[in-house]
Every structure is written in C-alpha cells, then in structure tokens.
Design a protein around this motif. Structure first.
Motif, PDB file in Angstrom:
ATOM      1  N   ALA A 155      22.641  19.334 -13.405  1.00 27.87           N
ATOM      2  CA  ALA A 155      21.400  19.715 -12.717  1.00 27.87           C
ATOM      3  C   ALA A 155      20.569  18.471 -12.458  1.00 27.87           C
ATOM      4  O   ALA A 155      20.223  17.739 -13.390  1.00 27.87           O
ATOM      5  CB  ALA A 155      20.608  20.716 -13.561  1.00 27.87           C
ATOM      6  N   GLY A 156      20.228  18.220 -11.184  1.00 26.07           N
ATOM      7  CA  GLY A 156      19.584  16.980 -10.797  1.00 26.07           C
ATOM      8  C   GLY A 156      18.135  17.119 -10.368  1.00 26.07           C
ATOM      9  O   GLY A 156      17.744  18.094  -9.726  1.00 26.07           O
ATOM     10  N   TYR A 157      17.352  16.112 -10.729  1.00 30.63           N
ATOM     11  CA  TYR A 157      15.963  15.947 -10.281  1.00 30.63           C
ATOM     12  C   TYR A 157      16.002  15.492  -8.825  1.00 30.63           C
ATOM     13  O   TYR A 157      16.694  14.538  -8.479  1.00 30.63           O
ATOM     14  CB  TYR A 157      15.318  14.897 -11.170  1.00 30.63           C
ATOM     15  CG  TYR A 157      13.854  14.612 -10.986  1.00 30.63           C
ATOM     16  CD1 TYR A 157      12.925  15.108 -11.896  1.00 30.63           C
ATOM     17  CD2 TYR A 157      13.383  13.794  -9.968  1.00 30.63           C
ATOM     18  CE1 TYR A 157      11.576  14.809 -11.779  1.00 30.63           C
ATOM     19  CE2 TYR A 157      12.041  13.497  -9.836  1.00 30.63           C
ATOM     20  CZ  TYR A 157      11.140  13.998 -10.742  1.00 30.63           C
ATOM     21  OH  TYR A 157       9.804  13.696 -10.620  1.00 30.63           O
ATOM     22  N   SER A 158      15.250  16.152  -7.960  1.00 34.23           N
ATOM     23  CA  SER A 158      15.360  15.909  -6.523  1.00 34.23           C
ATOM     24  C   SER A 158      14.131  15.173  -5.987  1.00 34.23           C
ATOM     25  O   SER A 158      13.088  15.772  -5.735  1.00 34.23           O
ATOM     26  CB  SER A 158      15.540  17.233  -5.773  1.00 34.23           C
ATOM     27  OG  SER A 158      15.749  17.005  -4.401  1.00 34.23           O
ATOM     28  N   LEU A 159      14.270  13.872  -5.838  1.00 32.69           N
ATOM     29  CA  LEU A 159      13.276  13.049  -5.161  1.00 32.69           C
ATOM     30  C   LEU A 159      14.026  11.923  -4.451  1.00 32.69           C
ATOM     31  O   LEU A 159      13.986  10.756  -4.848  1.00 32.69           O
ATOM     32  CB  LEU A 159      12.248  12.501  -6.146  1.00 32.69           C
ATOM     33  CG  LEU A 159      10.972  11.926  -5.545  1.00 32.69           C
ATOM     34  CD1 LEU A 159      10.241  12.965  -4.692  1.00 32.69           C
ATOM     35  CD2 LEU A 159      10.050  11.409  -6.629  1.00 32.69           C
ATOM     36  N   PRO A 160      14.780  12.266  -3.393  1.00 38.11           N
ATOM     37  CA  PRO A 160      15.707  11.315  -2.768  1.00 38.11           C
ATOM     38  C   PRO A 160      15.033  10.072  -2.210  1.00 38.11           C
ATOM     39  O   PRO A 160      15.642   9.010  -2.164  1.00 38.11           O
ATOM     40  CB  PRO A 160      16.383  12.141  -1.670  1.00 38.11           C
ATOM     41  CG  PRO A 160      15.519  13.323  -1.462  1.00 38.11           C
ATOM     42  CD  PRO A 160      14.855  13.606  -2.774  1.00 38.11           C
ATOM     43  N   GLY A 161      13.778  10.174  -1.789  1.00 33.75           N
ATOM     44  CA  GLY A 161      13.101   8.996  -1.275  1.00 33.75           C
ATOM     45  C   GLY A 161      12.930   7.907  -2.309  1.00 33.75           C
ATOM     46  O   GLY A 161      12.699   6.750  -1.965  1.00 33.75           O
ATOM     47  N   GLU A 162      13.039   8.246  -3.584  1.00 36.34           N
ATOM     48  CA  GLU A 162      12.988   7.266  -4.663  1.00 36.34           C
ATOM     49  C   GLU A 162      14.312   7.203  -5.415  1.00 36.34           C
ATOM     50  O   GLU A 162      14.385   6.707  -6.536  1.00 36.34           O
ATOM     51  CB  GLU A 162      11.819   7.572  -5.593  1.00 36.34           C
ATOM     52  CG  GLU A 162      10.492   7.366  -4.879  1.00 36.34           C
ATOM     53  CD  GLU A 162       9.286   7.692  -5.731  1.00 36.34           C
ATOM     54  OE1 GLU A 162       9.469   8.067  -6.911  1.00 36.34           O
ATOM     55  OE2 GLU A 162       8.168   7.583  -5.217  1.00 36.34           O
ATOM     56  N   GLY A 163      15.366   7.748  -4.787  1.00 29.68           N
ATOM     57  CA  GLY A 163      16.718   7.531  -5.286  1.00 29.68           C
ATOM     58  C   GLY A 163      17.348   8.641  -6.071  1.00 29.68           C
ATOM     59  O   GLY A 163      18.499   8.531  -6.474  1.00 29.68           O
ATOM     60  N   SER A 164      16.630   9.728  -6.327  1.00 28.58           N
ATOM     61  CA  SER A 164      17.137  10.749  -7.235  1.00 28.58           C
ATOM     62  C   SER A 164      17.528  12.004  -6.473  1.00 28.58           C
ATOM     63  O   SER A 164      16.698  12.614  -5.801  1.00 28.58           O
ATOM     64  CB  SER A 164      16.060  11.095  -8.270  1.00 28.58           C
ATOM     65  OG  SER A 164      16.567  11.967  -9.243  1.00 28.58           O
ATOM     66  N   ALA A 165      18.791  12.396  -6.588  1.00 29.76           N
ATOM     67  CA  ALA A 165      19.303  13.612  -5.954  1.00 29.76           C
ATOM     68  C   ALA A 165      20.735  13.822  -6.413  1.00 29.76           C
ATOM     69  O   ALA A 165      21.451  12.865  -6.702  1.00 29.76           O
ATOM     70  CB  ALA A 165      19.250  13.517  -4.431  1.00 29.76           C
ATOM     71  N   GLY A 166      21.163  15.078  -6.469  1.00 31.84           N
ATOM     72  CA  GLY A 166      22.566  15.375  -6.723  1.00 31.84           C
ATOM     73  C   GLY A 166      22.811  16.300  -7.898  1.00 31.84           C
ATOM     74  O   GLY A 166      22.443  15.982  -9.027  1.00 31.84           O
ATOM     75  N   SER A 167      23.402  17.467  -7.606  1.00 28.57           N
ATOM     76  CA  SER A 167      23.736  18.465  -8.627  1.00 28.57           C
ATOM     77  C   SER A 167      25.077  19.093  -8.279  1.00 28.57           C
ATOM     78  O   SER A 167      25.527  19.029  -7.134  1.00 28.57           O
ATOM     79  CB  SER A 167      22.669  19.572  -8.682  1.00 28.57           C
ATOM     80  OG  SER A 167      21.382  19.059  -8.924  1.00 28.57           O
TER      81      SER A 167
END
Length: 554
Positions: free
Chosen positions: A257-269
C-alpha cells in the motif's frame, strides 16, 4: 501549507466475486490495499487535525472494502500524519500479547484515532493494517532519551473484532532521525481466522535482509503486508517494480500500500501472487486515492525451522544515524512522478547497436561476470516525430552502492534503457509526450551469471512503459546452487517478444557487504560527489527520502 489537488478514485479490481468471508478451508482470501493521497490539512490545522481528517477518510475505505467481502485491508506508511510531521503526533500502542481492544476497552491508553480505527475494523469485521508514529517509555531514560520516551515508525494490525493482534516497529529508517529502532529487527507475524499467517515490514526494510528476507527464509512466511511511502528510482527500483520483484523472488503473496504524492516522488501500490505475478497494480501520475482489491490464492507453508528470538522484541532501542551518500540525479518524468536515478557510472556497460540483430556478450565487473544473448530488430514506426527512440546498454555491477542513509552490496546483470549513446543518458526517460518511444523490439533476451550464494538474494527485475512489469508468463527465472562452490547460477530469459521494455535484469543483493564504503567517484563524477557532500547535513532534517530535500534545492 502545500496545496494538493487530489483526484479521488475508487478503483475496484476483483479477480472473481467472493461469496462469503474467507475461512481456513478456503483456497483463497480477499485482500485490499490503498494507494492513498492524504489530506495534508488547511492553514492553521494542527497535526491532530490532520490525523482526524485522514481517519475520516480511512473509515469509508474500510467500509467499501468490507462491502467487497475483503478479509484484510492495508493502508500506506505516513498516511495518517503525512510525512514531515515528525513525532508531533504519536500514540502508545498495546503489545499484541495483551490482546487489547481499543474500541471496547476505553481504559486503554491510546489516541482517539486508534480507537476509531479499532471500531471500524470491529464494525465491518475486517483485518486492518495502519502505520503511524508510536511513543513508548524508554528502557533507560538516562541513556536513551532526556524526555523519557522513544518514538517508532510503527504498523498496528486490528483483527475483525478490533483487537490489536500485531505491531511492528520499522527497523531500517530512511533519514527519519526523530524515530528510534529496536536493538534487533522484529520478526513480526500475525495469524488470521482465514488460515493465513502474515509477516510485516515497512518501506525501506524491503532492501535489507532483516527483517524482510528473514520473515520468508527463517519463519517461512508466505504472505506479507507492506505499508510504504516509496520513492521510485530508475532503472531498477520504481515502486511497483520493486514490489513485484521481491514478491516473485521470495514467492510470497505481497500486499503493498503506497502513499500517493507523485509530484514529490511517492506513488505505487499492488497485490502480487509471488511467482504467479502481479494481480493488480497502480502507479498514478497525480495524487490519487485508489482501493485495489484482489482474490489471492493461499500458498503452501514452507518447510523451515523457525527462529523466534526477535519476535515481538520490545526491549532496548538505539537511534538511527545516516551513513555517507553518493547522490544520484533526480528528474520529473512525463507521468508526473518525480524520479530518482541510480548512480550508474561505476557499472561496466556495453552499448547495443541497431546492427546487432543477434549477439552474445560477456561483461565482467569485479567478481561478477554476466553472459548475454540478445535477439532484436528495429521497428522504425516506433520512433517519434523527432526520429528518436530508446536505445539500450548491457550493464554489470558488483560492489557497494549508497541508499542515501545506508550502504549495501549489489550484484546486477541488466539490459537497461538510455536516451542516447552515452552512459549518462541511461535511466532517464525521454522528454517527449509522444508514446512512440520504442523502436527496438526484443525477440529474445537471456541473461546468466554466477552470483554469491551466502547472505545474498537474487531477484528478477523488469520494467515496462507506464511503470508496469512483465507478467509471470513472459519470462523465466531460475536459480541453481553450484556444488562445492559458494555461488549460485542464475538464469533469466524472456518467453515472449517485447516492444515496450525499459529494464530486464537480475538484481542481486549481497548482504555481507552492507555498511561498507561505496566506490569513490571518478574525476568525471565530481558533480555527483559535490552535490552529495553539500546536501548530506540537510538530509538528516527531512523525512523519508532524498527526493524531498533535493527538490527544494535544485
């Protein structure tokens, strides 16, 4: 306060309809993971306000999962407090052995958020996995903390009645200097009423032997829950790529389960079925809350001799300290995800040219030699309007790399993508919005090498366009120990033609070299070293990953 425009998407991916809640006799169970874009609050909100807002979003997600007959739901790392909030919010967590139910036991000393989530698990009869900061009394306040407490980055698990049945304290911290770690990595597991035993670890833990590999190889765990605030790195460690690789290599069912803030690099589940491959994944380019659901086939328990010394270790703690870093580049790709790039310059590489329709090569770096067989041809229709498309290099590495706050031994044999003939272009995506970026068609790839056997792990590593990975029926991956040698022969080959390939690799970890010094950069790489040197003091001040502090300085 950072403004985030969040697109709320509830995407349900179910392999088969579920008639009832799973039982020990059921061949399958139903799992859900949440790709979660948190509410980061409004101007003037306290951290407690932010936690309350996110709890208010968690509860309907739990309800939606229960409506799909889900047995267990996993939320990401940092989802309740958002990263960067440090320990401004922290709660005591009951020891699982005490069988505390915060929903019904109002005397339990927990934050109201824990009580609410316990009641949500109870009201909807579902296992719930949540990550949050934990506060715990110091074993020895004089030696450990002037405040008399320590803080952990912890996961807590509620059963269908809302009882706390598991707790895990993250062992491999990524620059989270406000958190402590236990003296030994906890091998944290919990049993369920549907006949599955789960292991737990968090984000950066997946890189290391303890606790992640130990759960599978020592305790024989076949199912894992994995809250994460991952930051992707090309060409080998994007989020879904890393999750799928670990799941396949250890042959475990894996709920990421991923934290979603792709503009700062975080995404993916995703939900993965070991050697059967991914069941459902997402890696969105915009902040997204997405519920992923899949029916998971139970795996036969491994034959192992359990070693339980470190299970539920709530004893002494030590503070984490950052290790030296050789920093790699960052860039925003066309999907909207802020991407890291591995430090590839020490690799031994060879450019594959368009004239090599079929070729064999052997490349060596230090003690690792890799044999490559590649059959490919060019499809000129795959070029974009500028006549450009990805080209590829063979790459081999045997050494120690930096993971910003720790170092680790790595052995890699790879085919990796580049934007031009130079090594410095490898691991970067093309700066074009056009989809026609793939002119090279791989008819066949075979990679083999003799990797270290002891204290090591070898994983298949694939990456396609849009951050997808190869399906399990598209490649073959085998390991064969060499009698009388401390080596293992690893083979990886494609079984289908591939057009949109970015990475095809054997990715190995040599845990015996963890903590060692990284290779010194050459004269040509002084820019990398200079950036690392300038940023290293700042790295200790920010949360989770180097993307965060680089973004505001470059």
């Amino acid at each position: 306060m950072r403004s985030v425009i969040c697109r709320l998407v509830f995407s349900i991916a179910i392999l088969q309809p579920s008639a009832q809640v799973s039982t020990p006799d059921s061949p399958t169970y139903v799992a859900a993971v949440v790709e979660y874009s948190p509410d980061t609050g409004s101007p003037g909100d306290s951290v407690a306000d932010i936690v309350s807002k996110n709890v208010a979003q968690y509860v309907p997600l739990i309800r939606r999962a229960a409506e799909q007959e889900v047995d267990i739901i996993v939320f990401p790392e940092c989802g309740l407090v958002t990263y960067g909030s440090s320990t401004k919010f922290a709660t005591p967590l009951p020891h699982p052995d005490d069988r505390v139910n915060p929903c019904t036991d109002t005397s339990s000393n927990v934050a109201e958020a824990i009580r609410t989530l316990s009641c949500a698990a109870r009201n909807h009869s579902i296992y719930v996995v949540v990550n949050l900061p934990e506060v715990h009394p110091c074993p020895d306040a004089t030696n450990w903390s002037s405040s008399g407490v320590v803080y952990y980055n912890s996961n807590v698990v509620f059963d269908r009645n809302g009882t706390v049945v598991a707790r895990y304290r993250k062992f491999n911290l990524f620059g989270e200097v406000w958190f402590n770690i236990t003296s030994e990595a906890e091998l944290s597991v919990f049993d369920t009423d549907f006949g599955v035993t789960f292991g737990i670890f968090t984000c950066f833990d997946i890189i290391f032997e303890k606790p992640a590999v130990s759960l599978a190889k020592v305790l024989g765990v076949r199912d894992v829950v994995f809250p994460t605030a991952w930051y992707s790195e090309l060409p080998f460690l994007t989020a879904v790529q890393a999750q799928a690789s670990w799941s396949y290599g250890l042959d475990v069912n894996f709920l990421g389960a991923g934290y979603s803030l792709p503009g700062e690099g975080s995404a993916g589940s995703g939900i993965y079925a070991g050697k059967e491959g991914p069941l459902v994944t997402t890696m969105p380019g915009v902040p997204t809350t997405q519920l992923l659901v899949a029916k998971v086939l139970k795996k036969t328990p491994r034959n192992t001799t359990p070693v339980l010394e470190n299970v539920w270790n709530a004893g002494d703690s030590i503070e984490a300290t950052p290790s030296p870093n050789i920093f790699s580049d960052v860039h925003r790709d066309n999907s909207g995800i802020w991407m890291m790039r591995d430090y590839l310059e020490p690799y031994e590489t060879l450019l594959l040219t368009e004239t090599e329709f079929f070729s064999t090569h052997t490349l060596c770096h230090n003690e690792l030699c890799c044999d490559f067989e590649v059959a490919m041809h060019t499809d000129n229709q795959g070029q974009n309007s500028l006549g450009k498309s990805y080209i590829y290099r063979l790459a081999v590495f045997d050494g120690i790399r930096s993971y910003t706050f720790k170092t680790g031994g790595v052995q890699v044999c790879a085919v990796m993508f580049c934007t031009n003939n130079s090594l410095s272009s490898c691991g970067y995506e093309m700066e074009t919005d056009e989809q026609e970026r793939f002119a090279t068609v791989f008819d066949y790839i075979h990679i083999s090498g003799n990797f270290r056997l002891n204290n090591s792990l070898q994983l298949p590593n694939t990456l396609l366009e849009d951050y997808k990975v190869l399906s399990a029926d598209a490649f073959e991956f085998t390991r064969e120990e060499i009698p009388g040698e401390s080596e293992v022969k690893v083979n990886m080959r494609t079984k289908k033609q591939n057009l949109n390939l970015l990475t095809f690799a054997i990715f190995g970890r040599d845990f015996s070299k963890d903590g060692g010094p990284v290779s010194q950069p050459s004269v040509d790489d002084t820019n990398h070293a200079t950036v690392a040197h300038l940023l290293s003091p700042i790295a200790t001040l920010l949360c989770m990953n180097s993307y965060f502090y680089v973004k505001f300085l470059v």
